[in-house]
Structures are given as C-alpha cells and as structure tokens.
Design an enzyme around this catalytic site. Structure first.
Site, PDB file in Angstrom:
ATOM      1  N   SER A  55     -40.818  41.385  50.045  1.00  0.00           N
ATOM      2  CA  SER A  55     -41.602  42.133  51.026  1.00  0.00           C
ATOM      3  C   SER A  55     -42.967  41.533  51.324  1.00  0.00           C
ATOM      4  O   SER A  55     -43.580  41.886  52.325  1.00  0.00           O
ATOM      5  CB  SER A  55     -41.789  43.579  50.565  1.00  0.00           C
ATOM      6  OG  SER A  55     -42.624  43.629  49.435  1.00  0.00           O
ATOM      7  N   LYS A  99     -48.500  45.539  47.936  1.00  0.00           N
ATOM      8  CA  LYS A  99     -48.497  45.706  49.400  1.00  0.00           C
ATOM      9  C   LYS A  99     -49.919  45.515  49.939  1.00  0.00           C
ATOM     10  O   LYS A  99     -50.891  45.558  49.205  1.00  0.00           O
ATOM     11  CB  LYS A  99     -48.001  47.096  49.809  1.00  0.00           C
ATOM     12  CG  LYS A  99     -46.650  47.500  49.252  1.00  0.00           C
ATOM     13  CD  LYS A  99     -45.511  46.709  49.804  1.00  0.00           C
ATOM     14  CE  LYS A  99     -44.196  47.155  49.151  1.00  0.00           C
ATOM     15  NZ  LYS A  99     -43.139  46.232  49.351  1.00  0.00           N
TER      16      LYS A  99
END
Length: 194
Positions: A55, A99
């Site tokens: 990701s 993230k």
C-alpha cells in the site's frame, strides 16, 4: 644459623592508587550512561517495524523495515503528508499500519472522481498518486473529530486505509509514531521517508 644461598626476590607490597580507582569508577559510570542513552534513543526514535503489504509503494515496499520516532507526536501533532505508524482502532493484536496523513482534525474529507477534497477544496497532491477507484466511506463528506486523522496509502488502489469501514479515521491515541527512515539491503534504497 646458616644463610641460604641462591636468588631471593623481595616483593614490594602493592598499594591501590586512588587515581586509578577514580579512573575506573568514572569509566564505569560513563559506560552506564552511554548504555542508558543508547537505550533511550533506540526506544524513542529507533524502534523498528516492517511494512506489511504494497500500500505504500513505491516509497516503501512489502517487508521493508523502517525506523519510527515514538516521541515526536507526544510533543506535537501529525502534519499533512507525514507517514505515520498506527494500530487500527487501537487493536493491540493487529500489525502496525503505515500510511500517509491526508486529513487533519476538524477537517471535512471527501473523495470525488478519484481525488481528495478537504473542506470542499481539491487537495493538491503529487501526480504520482493514482486516481482512486473506490472512495469507500469517504464517498460522502466525513468530518474528522478533534483527535482524528484521515490516512491513505501511497498506492491508492491497493491500500486498506481510512476509506475502509474497519479502519476509518485514526485517533491520535492509536498513533505509535512517525515513520522517518527506511532500511534496505542496498545502500541506495536506504534513506529518509518523505
């Protein structure tokens, strides 16, 4: 009485020199201080973890080890663009998520036509981020609480992040630290995380 013939050695009594004792004591105290400081530095800004999944590609790849700063967010809050490490919903049994912060406390976030809007204004981002196919829960306006952050992976279409209902907005108390340095087998792949 007859005197013995042969060599005789007289041993002088050894006395402990106070200066030597002082030097040894100072070295021991210095060593303890260095070990303590090394432990504090490693614990606060050198905690290692691994990235799980793709990701955050191309910045970070699956299995790559990173160092995180565990102290910085006790003194300040994450800023837009920071790469954070957190436990989703504070779940201690989960792996660490890595993230990028997109939305800040009190802001309204929405994803329309694959782009992020903050308080109704298009967020200017690096063109390397793909348009998002799935807006998830951010399809409708999502207003963040005063302790919440909206995060996305850099590889937007292969990321489980704040768009996902089981992660949602990240509370400040669930943030472990800031990812600040990436480790790699090759020297040219190591460096600061931007």
């Amino acid at each position: 009485m007859a005197r013995r013939k042969g060599l005789t050695f007289y041993q002088k009594k050894k006395r402990l020199n106070p200066k030597v004792i002082k030097d040894i004591f100072e070295m021991m105290i210095g060593g303890i201080i260095v070990i303590f400081l090394a432990f504090v530095i490693v614990y606060s800004v050198g905690m290692r973890t691994s990235v799980v999944g793709d990701s955050m590609e191309p910045m970070l790849y699956n299995g790559q080890e990173i160092l995180m700063n565990r102290v910085i967010y006790r003194l300040s809050s994450p800023k837009r663009g920071d790469v954070i490490v957190f436990l989703p919903n504070g779940n201690q049994n989960s792996h660490f998520y890595v993230k990028r912060v997109v939305g800040l406390p009190g802001e309204t976030v929405q994803i329309q036509d694959g782009s992020v809007y903050i308080d109704g204004v298009l967020l200017e981002e690096d063109e390397s981020f793909d348009k998002m196919i799935d807006a998830g829960i951010a399809q409708n306006e999502l207003t963040l609480a005063l302790d919440e952050f909206f995060v996305l992976g850099d590889n937007r279409n292969s990321s489980e992040d704040s768009r996902s209902g089981n992660i949602g907005a990240v509370k400040k108390e669930d943030i472990i630290g800031e990812a600040w340095f990436r480790l790699a087998a090759e020297w040219d792949s190591m460096g600061l995380i931007e």
